[in-house]
Design a protein around this motif. Sequence first.
Motif, mmCIF file in Angstrom:
data_model
loop_
_atom_site.group_PDB
_atom_site.id
_atom_site.type_symbol
_atom_site.label_atom_id
_atom_site.label_comp_id
_atom_site.label_asym_id
_atom_site.label_seq_id
_atom_site.Cartn_x
_atom_site.Cartn_y
_atom_site.Cartn_z
ATOM 1 N N LEU A 149 75.564 -1.517 -1.383
ATOM 2 C CA LEU A 149 74.187 -1.403 -0.897
ATOM 3 C C LEU A 149 73.894 -2.414 0.223
ATOM 4 C CD1 LEU A 149 71.489 0.052 -1.389
ATOM 5 C CD2 LEU A 149 70.878 -1.757 -2.967
ATOM 6 N N PHE A 150 74.368 -3.656 0.038
ATOM 7 C CA PHE A 150 73.948 -4.708 0.964
ATOM 8 C C PHE A 150 74.930 -5.045 2.084
ATOM 9 C CE2 PHE A 150 71.103 -5.530 -2.580
ATOM 10 C CZ PHE A 150 69.914 -5.779 -1.920
ATOM 11 N N TYR A 153 75.214 -2.396 5.117
ATOM 12 C CA TYR A 153 73.876 -2.181 5.690
ATOM 13 C C TYR A 153 73.431 -3.445 6.430
ATOM 14 C CZ TYR A 153 68.949 -0.601 5.843
ATOM 15 O OH TYR A 153 67.697 -0.197 6.238
ATOM 16 N N THR A 154 73.573 -4.571 5.764
ATOM 17 C CA THR A 154 73.107 -5.831 6.360
ATOM 18 C C THR A 154 73.959 -6.205 7.575
ATOM 19 O OG1 THR A 154 72.266 -6.570 4.242
ATOM 20 C CG2 THR A 154 72.679 -8.282 5.867
ATOM 21 N N MET A 157 72.880 -4.019 10.328
ATOM 22 C CA MET A 157 71.484 -4.323 10.691
ATOM 23 C C MET A 157 71.384 -5.631 11.481
ATOM 24 S SD MET A 157 68.294 -3.512 10.432
ATOM 25 C CE MET A 157 67.089 -4.506 11.271
ATOM 26 N N TRP A 158 72.107 -6.643 11.030
ATOM 27 C CA TRP A 158 71.940 -7.988 11.615
ATOM 28 C C TRP A 158 73.165 -8.487 12.370
ATOM 29 C CZ3 TRP A 158 67.133 -9.856 11.519
ATOM 30 C CH2 TRP A 158 66.256 -9.335 10.566
ATOM 31 N N VAL A 169 65.683 -12.520 3.539
ATOM 32 C CA VAL A 169 65.848 -11.181 4.113
ATOM 33 C C VAL A 169 66.322 -10.180 3.064
ATOM 34 C CG1 VAL A 169 67.041 -9.791 5.849
ATOM 35 C CG2 VAL A 169 66.218 -12.068 6.440
ATOM 36 N N ARG A 172 64.008 -9.303 0.088
ATOM 37 C CA ARG A 172 62.964 -8.281 0.234
ATOM 38 C C ARG A 172 63.293 -7.047 -0.620
ATOM 39 N NH1 ARG A 172 59.963 -8.362 5.287
ATOM 40 N NH2 ARG A 172 60.076 -6.105 5.410
ATOM 41 N N ILE A 173 64.583 -6.800 -0.848
ATOM 42 C CA ILE A 173 65.009 -5.625 -1.614
ATOM 43 C C ILE A 173 65.810 -6.103 -2.824
ATOM 44 C CG2 ILE A 173 66.124 -3.336 -1.419
ATOM 45 C CD1 ILE A 173 63.922 -3.880 0.665
ATOM 46 N N TYR A 183 59.212 1.219 -3.569
ATOM 47 C CA TYR A 183 59.864 0.228 -2.700
ATOM 48 C C TYR A 183 59.074 -1.074 -2.691
ATOM 49 C CZ TYR A 183 63.136 -0.734 1.163
ATOM 50 O OH TYR A 183 64.152 -1.218 1.947
ATOM 51 N N ASN A 278 68.160 5.835 2.812
ATOM 52 C CA ASN A 278 69.054 4.827 3.399
ATOM 53 C C ASN A 278 70.506 5.288 3.362
ATOM 54 O OD1 ASN A 278 66.773 3.326 3.594
ATOM 55 N ND2 ASN A 278 67.522 1.550 2.445
ATOM 56 N N ARG A 287 69.034 4.314 8.366
ATOM 57 C CA ARG A 287 68.198 5.189 7.527
ATOM 58 C C ARG A 287 67.654 6.371 8.307
ATOM 59 N NH1 ARG A 287 63.889 0.232 6.452
ATOM 60 N NH2 ARG A 287 63.463 -0.152 8.633
ATOM 61 N N TYR A 325 63.204 -7.631 15.553
ATOM 62 C CA TYR A 325 63.344 -8.604 14.462
ATOM 63 C C TYR A 325 63.841 -9.932 15.013
ATOM 64 C CZ TYR A 325 63.624 -4.427 11.437
ATOM 65 O OH TYR A 325 63.399 -3.238 10.782
ATOM 66 N N TYR A 360 59.879 -13.036 10.698
ATOM 67 C CA TYR A 360 60.010 -11.687 10.155
ATOM 68 C C TYR A 360 58.916 -11.485 9.115
ATOM 69 C CZ TYR A 360 62.714 -7.861 7.857
ATOM 70 O OH TYR A 360 63.147 -6.676 7.316
HETATM 71 N N1 UDP Z 1 68.960 -4.040 2.930
HETATM 72 C C1 UDP Z 1 70.226 -3.618 2.608
HETATM 73 N N2 UDP Z 1 70.399 -2.350 2.130
HETATM 74 C C2 UDP Z 1 69.377 -1.478 1.990
HETATM 75 C C3 UDP Z 1 68.072 -1.915 2.313
HETATM 76 C C4 UDP Z 1 67.904 -3.188 2.793
HETATM 77 O O1 UDP Z 1 71.191 -4.370 2.759
HETATM 78 O O2 UDP Z 1 69.606 -0.327 1.578
HETATM 79 C C5 UDP Z 1 68.785 -5.437 3.422
HETATM 80 C C6 UDP Z 1 69.019 -5.515 4.939
HETATM 81 O O3 UDP Z 1 69.553 -6.789 5.215
HETATM 82 C C7 UDP Z 1 67.621 -5.404 5.474
HETATM 83 C C8 UDP Z 1 66.825 -6.188 4.450
HETATM 84 O O4 UDP Z 1 67.459 -5.863 3.214
HETATM 85 O O5 UDP Z 1 67.502 -5.942 6.777
HETATM 86 C C9 UDP Z 1 65.350 -5.893 4.401
HETATM 87 O O6 UDP Z 1 65.147 -4.497 4.234
HETATM 88 P P1 UDP Z 1 63.731 -3.811 4.592
HETATM 89 O O7 UDP Z 1 63.802 -2.387 4.143
HETATM 90 O O8 UDP Z 1 62.642 -4.656 4.070
HETATM 91 O O9 UDP Z 1 63.735 -3.875 6.195
HETATM 92 P P2 UDP Z 1 62.631 -3.387 7.256
HETATM 93 O O10 UDP Z 1 61.945 -2.184 6.661
HETATM 94 O O11 UDP Z 1 61.733 -4.552 7.520
HETATM 95 O O12 UDP Z 1 63.504 -3.042 8.422
#
Ligand code: UDP
Length: 384
Positions: A149-150, A153-154, A157-158, A169, A172-173, A183, A278, A287, A325, A360
């Motif tokens: 999951l992380f 994606y992370t 994303m980053w 960060v 948040r999830i 959510y 996602n 997503r 971001y 953020y």
């Molecule tokens: N995240 C992840 N997998 C997911 C959803 C979120 O790894 O399926 C991590 C990822 O690092 C992301 C952070 O959690 O940047 C915050 O997610 P959020 O959905 O809050 O991001 P936003 O909607 O602000 O883009």
Amino acid sequence: MKKFIVVGSGITGSVIARNLADAGFLVSVYEKRNHIGGNMYDYEKDGILIHKYGPHIFHTSKENVYEYMSKFWKLNNFKNIVEGYVDNKLVPIPFNFKSIDICFEEKAEEIKNKLLNLYPNQDTVTILELRKNNDPLIKKVAEFVYKNLFLNYTTKMWNLKPDEIDDSVTARIPVVLSYRNTYFKDKYEGLPEEGYTKTFEKILDHKNIEVKLNTDVTKLIKFKNNKIFIDDENETLIYTGPLDKLFNDKFGSLDYRSLHFEFDTLSQEHFQKTAVVNYPADPKMTRITEYKNMTFQSDKTKTIISKEFPGTYNEKSDKWNEPYYPLATEQARTKYQQYFNYAKQFDNLFICGRMGLYRYINMDQAIDEALTKSKEILEYARKK
Ligand code: UDP
């Protein structure tokens, strides 16, 4: 009469402009883009309301924010429920007890019981915290969630691993220790029934406010002694944009992650069950959002989806040219701090907002801080 210039018509700039105008001051709002509303901007494409800068779902538990915004919008009943493909199965995100049932089948009962015993009186646990657990079964679950999951994606994303960015960060999830599948867990949630742009039109509709679109103030700014201004030194500047641009990249460019959206109009009533799905395992996309599922528009013949692709912000990039971001690393923050310290010498300058303060934050936090900042600016104005 004292004149205020607000740079940026996003939520922070618009709320502050409105509060100053309500207090009797004249306010000019300068906006670089050809529209108001910042990244909350929405508009109709093929008769369907979409969010140009990606899905914005308002949620808050702050009574003052809810009350203030209720003057301008009425929220619909949308509650964000997200699913995602984890290990090729569609499961609730945040990862919850149902996700455990789907991914761990016969071990599921044991896992859920262990979690409840290990984290009593706790509604959620962050993935970083869960990974520290020494129980072999829980460790296995934590590694599974982290990996599927992380991690990917992370990283896309980053462009950083989950442990290389600030803990807040991924926090948040968290992993949810129940069957709750929303959510967010705030008291109020929804989208404005009339849309965000209409809401901004109402906020900025005031006889003391003038809005100038297509105006990049960074080209008009003058500096004299400890003043920063456009027309004359008596102005007060409220700046909500990126600080590197205000000071001509003096200390180098600030680091941001950006997003690129691919919108598609499809000739079908619905594309997916939830508003957001996602795709952690996809190599590039994070997503897919289906806007009708959050606005409840009822067109039976078509729907619009957006696919979301993160990338490194660069104003010259054809895809990633908007800063979304602020980068949540110490190094990025240190660079920002140089600008912030430099800005302190200008005593007619107020810096605020997600971009200006390089933080953020969610929409409700931005509104809350804009309300506080408005009071501070009004106090300053009355003293002068
Ligand atoms: N995240 C992840 N997998 C997911 C959803 C979120 O790894 O399926 C991590 C990822 O690092 C992301 C952070 O959690 O940047 C915050 O997610 P959020 O959905 O809050 O991001 P936003 O909607 O602000 O883009």
